[in-house]
Design a protein around this motif. Structure first.
Motif, short mmCIF file in Angstrom:
data_model
loop_
_atom_site.label_atom_id
_atom_site.label_comp_id
_atom_site.label_asym_id
_atom_site.label_seq_id
_atom_site.Cartn_x
_atom_site.Cartn_y
_atom_site.Cartn_z
N VAL A 1 0.84 -1.19 0.00
CA VAL A 1 0.00 0.00 0.00
C VAL A 1 0.89 1.25 0.00
CG1 VAL A 1 -1.84 1.25 1.19
CG2 VAL A 1 -1.71 -1.25 1.37
N TYR A 2 0.63 2.16 -0.92
CA TYR A 2 1.34 3.43 -0.93
C TYR A 2 0.76 4.32 0.17
CZ TYR A 2 3.62 2.48 -5.43
OH TYR A 2 4.40 1.95 -6.42
N PRO A 3 1.55 4.71 1.17
CA PRO A 3 1.00 5.50 2.28
C PRO A 3 0.84 6.99 1.99
CG PRO A 3 3.32 5.09 2.64
CD PRO A 3 2.95 4.35 1.38
N LEU A 4 1.54 7.47 0.96
CA LEU A 4 1.51 8.88 0.59
C LEU A 4 1.42 9.02 -0.92
CD1 LEU A 4 4.56 10.07 2.75
CD2 LEU A 4 2.16 10.46 3.31
N ASP A 5 0.97 10.19 -1.38
CA ASP A 5 1.09 10.48 -2.81
C ASP A 5 2.57 10.43 -3.17
OD1 ASP A 5 -1.61 10.96 -2.81
OD2 ASP A 5 -1.45 13.13 -2.96
N SER A 6 2.91 9.67 -4.20
CA SER A 6 4.33 9.53 -4.54
C SER A 6 4.46 8.95 -5.94
CB SER A 6 5.04 8.62 -3.54
OG SER A 6 4.65 7.27 -3.73
N PRO A 7 5.64 9.08 -6.54
CA PRO A 7 5.91 8.35 -7.78
C PRO A 7 5.94 6.85 -7.48
CG PRO A 7 7.51 10.10 -7.42
CD PRO A 7 6.77 9.93 -6.14
N GLY A 8 5.77 6.05 -8.50
CA GLY A 8 5.83 4.60 -8.28
C GLY A 8 5.62 3.82 -9.57
N GLY A 9 6.12 2.60 -9.58
CA GLY A 9 6.05 1.79 -10.77
C GLY A 9 5.27 0.50 -10.63
N TRP A 10 4.50 0.37 -9.53
CA TRP A 10 3.74 -0.86 -9.35
C TRP A 10 2.40 -0.81 -10.09
CZ3 TRP A 10 4.24 -3.22 -3.76
CH2 TRP A 10 5.60 -3.45 -3.49
N GLN A 11 1.87 -1.97 -10.39
CA GLN A 11 0.56 -2.09 -11.03
C GLN A 11 -0.52 -1.86 -9.97
OE1 GLN A 11 0.38 -2.67 -14.27
NE2 GLN A 11 2.37 -3.59 -14.80
N LEU A 12 -1.39 -0.88 -10.20
CA LEU A 12 -2.41 -0.52 -9.22
C LEU A 12 -3.67 -1.34 -9.41
CD1 LEU A 12 -2.00 3.37 -9.30
CD2 LEU A 12 -0.72 1.66 -7.99
N ILE A 13 -4.08 -2.03 -8.34
CA ILE A 13 -5.26 -2.89 -8.44
C ILE A 13 -6.40 -2.43 -7.54
CG2 ILE A 13 -3.90 -4.91 -9.12
CD1 ILE A 13 -4.24 -5.94 -6.23
N GLY A 14 -6.16 -1.45 -6.68
CA GLY A 14 -7.21 -0.98 -5.79
C GLY A 14 -6.73 0.17 -4.93
N ARG A 15 -7.59 0.59 -4.00
CA ARG A 15 -7.23 1.68 -3.10
C ARG A 15 -7.97 1.51 -1.78
NH1 ARG A 15 -8.24 7.43 -5.47
NH2 ARG A 15 -7.15 6.36 -7.20
N THR A 16 -7.29 1.88 -0.69
CA THR A 16 -7.92 1.86 0.63
C THR A 16 -8.09 3.28 1.14
OG1 THR A 16 -7.68 1.12 2.93
CG2 THR A 16 -5.64 1.59 1.73
N PRO A 17 -9.18 3.56 1.86
CA PRO A 17 -9.35 4.88 2.45
C PRO A 17 -8.51 5.06 3.71
CG PRO A 17 -11.21 3.49 3.02
CD PRO A 17 -10.37 2.70 2.06
N LEU A 18 -7.91 3.97 4.20
CA LEU A 18 -7.07 4.07 5.39
C LEU A 18 -5.84 4.93 5.12
CD1 LEU A 18 -8.90 1.76 6.29
CD2 LEU A 18 -6.89 0.63 7.25
N ARG A 19 -5.32 5.50 6.14
CA ARG A 19 -4.10 6.29 6.05
C ARG A 19 -2.99 5.54 6.80
NH1 ARG A 19 -7.08 11.95 7.84
NH2 ARG A 19 -8.35 12.20 5.95
N PRO A 20 -2.20 4.75 6.09
CA PRO A 20 -1.13 4.01 6.76
C PRO A 20 -0.18 4.92 7.53
CG PRO A 20 -1.44 3.18 4.54
CD PRO A 20 -2.25 4.43 4.65
N TYR A 21 -0.02 6.16 7.02
CA TYR A 21 0.85 7.12 7.71
C TYR A 21 0.12 8.44 7.86
CZ TYR A 21 4.59 10.51 8.48
OH TYR A 21 5.37 11.52 8.98
N ASP A 22 0.10 8.94 9.09
CA ASP A 22 -0.50 10.23 9.39
C ASP A 22 0.35 10.88 10.49
OD1 ASP A 22 -1.94 12.45 10.14
OD2 ASP A 22 -3.87 11.43 10.25
N PRO A 23 1.13 11.91 10.16
CA PRO A 23 2.03 12.51 11.15
C PRO A 23 1.29 13.15 12.32
CG PRO A 23 1.93 13.86 9.17
CD PRO A 23 1.23 12.58 8.85
N ASP A 24 -0.01 13.42 12.15
CA ASP A 24 -0.78 14.04 13.23
C ASP A 24 -1.48 13.01 14.12
OD1 ASP A 24 -0.14 16.64 12.34
OD2 ASP A 24 -1.73 16.53 10.82
N ARG A 25 -1.23 11.73 13.84
CA ARG A 25 -1.88 10.66 14.60
C ARG A 25 -0.85 9.98 15.50
NH1 ARG A 25 -3.80 6.79 10.45
NH2 ARG A 25 -1.62 6.16 10.51
N ASP A 26 -1.30 9.39 16.59
CA ASP A 26 -0.43 8.63 17.47
C ASP A 26 -1.01 7.23 17.64
OD1 ASP A 26 1.54 7.86 19.23
OD2 ASP A 26 0.60 8.81 20.97
N PRO A 27 -0.36 6.21 17.08
CA PRO A 27 0.93 6.26 16.38
C PRO A 27 0.77 6.76 14.94
CG PRO A 27 0.13 4.02 16.40
CD PRO A 27 -0.85 4.82 17.22
#
Length: 241
Positions: free
Chosen positions: A175-201
């Motif tokens: 899962v890509y946690p942020l908007d970023s460049p990338g070369g993987w084949q995209l098959i779906g998307r999750t609304p979860l935020r794997p990384y959020d600097p304002d969240r603990d953890p």
């Protein structure tokens, strides 16, 4: 434990190598060792960086020397029983597959000689071990994907992939946690935020945990997205074993 070796990395890091095989048993030993070191609270140790087969222990050489640190780390090595299964932490990750959220799903299906529904069923039909985190904050390197879904990366990477995109690159998925460049084949998307600097953890999961992908509809995706933005969503974590 004869396969465990210690190497200096510059003047402020020790690399502890647990063999050379990428395997769940190795990962479990690494996870146990990392936990032992964290609990020991060794004075001078600043950070631990686990990877597929190693743990880098970063330390302050003005506080503790290399030889003393290695002697201490040896006492914290896990026994062989650490390679056996125990309780697992499983993070449920809802995914809306295909369509605008997974534009490469048709290619992955065609490459595998499967229908899109079969790809979704296979991809979401098992739990994936998080071997390590890297590349981006919260980007998980997952193991255990069905070999039928192995798909080559894009010949030309995209300049921007939306955060939450679930992709396949070679023998791996993640899962890509942020908007970023990338070369993987995209098959779906999750609304979860794997990384959020304002969240603990800030990062939802840790190396050694598992991810379970669960298919959802576009309507469910939109509802979860609203709940997350409103702060009413609760991440589902299962303890199994």
């Amino acid at each position: 434990m004869a396969d465990i070796a210690f190497f200096p990395a510059g003047d402020s890091a020790v690399v502890v190598q647990f063999g050379s095989e990428i395997a769940e048993s190795v990962n479990r030993r690494i996870a146990r060792f990392t936990g032992n070191v964290e609990n020991a609270r060794i004075k001078g140790v600043r950070e631990l960086i686990p990877t597929f087969c190693t743990v880098s222990v970063l330390y302050d050489p003005c506080i503790i020397g290399y030889e003393k640190l290695v002697r201490t780390l040896r006492t914290l090595l896990p026994g062989d029983e650490a390679a056996s299964g125990g309780q697992r932490t499983v993070h449920v990750v809802p995914v809306c597959y295909g369509g605008a959220m997974g534009e490469d799903l048709p290619f992955v299906a065609s490459h595998a000689g499967l229908s899109e529904e079969e790809v979704i069923s296979i991809h979401s039909g098992r739990d994936y071990l998080i071997y390590m985190l890297g590349f981006l904050p919260g980007f998980s390197y997952l193991g255990g994907m069905d070999e039928r879904l192995f798909t080559p990366r894009l010949s030309s990477p995209r300049v921007k992939i939306p955060a939450g995109s679930v992709g396949i690159g070679g023998e791996q998925t993640g899962v890509y946690p942020l908007d970023s460049p990338g070369g993987w084949q995209l098959i779906g998307r999750t609304p979860l935020r794997p990384y959020d600097p304002d969240r603990d953890p800030a990062i939802l999961y840790n190396a050694g945990d598992y991810i379970r992908f669960v298919p959802i509809t576009e309507a469910e995706y939109a509802r979860l997205e609203r709940d997350i933005a409103a702060g009413t969503w609760r991440h589902e974590i299962l303890r199994e074993g």
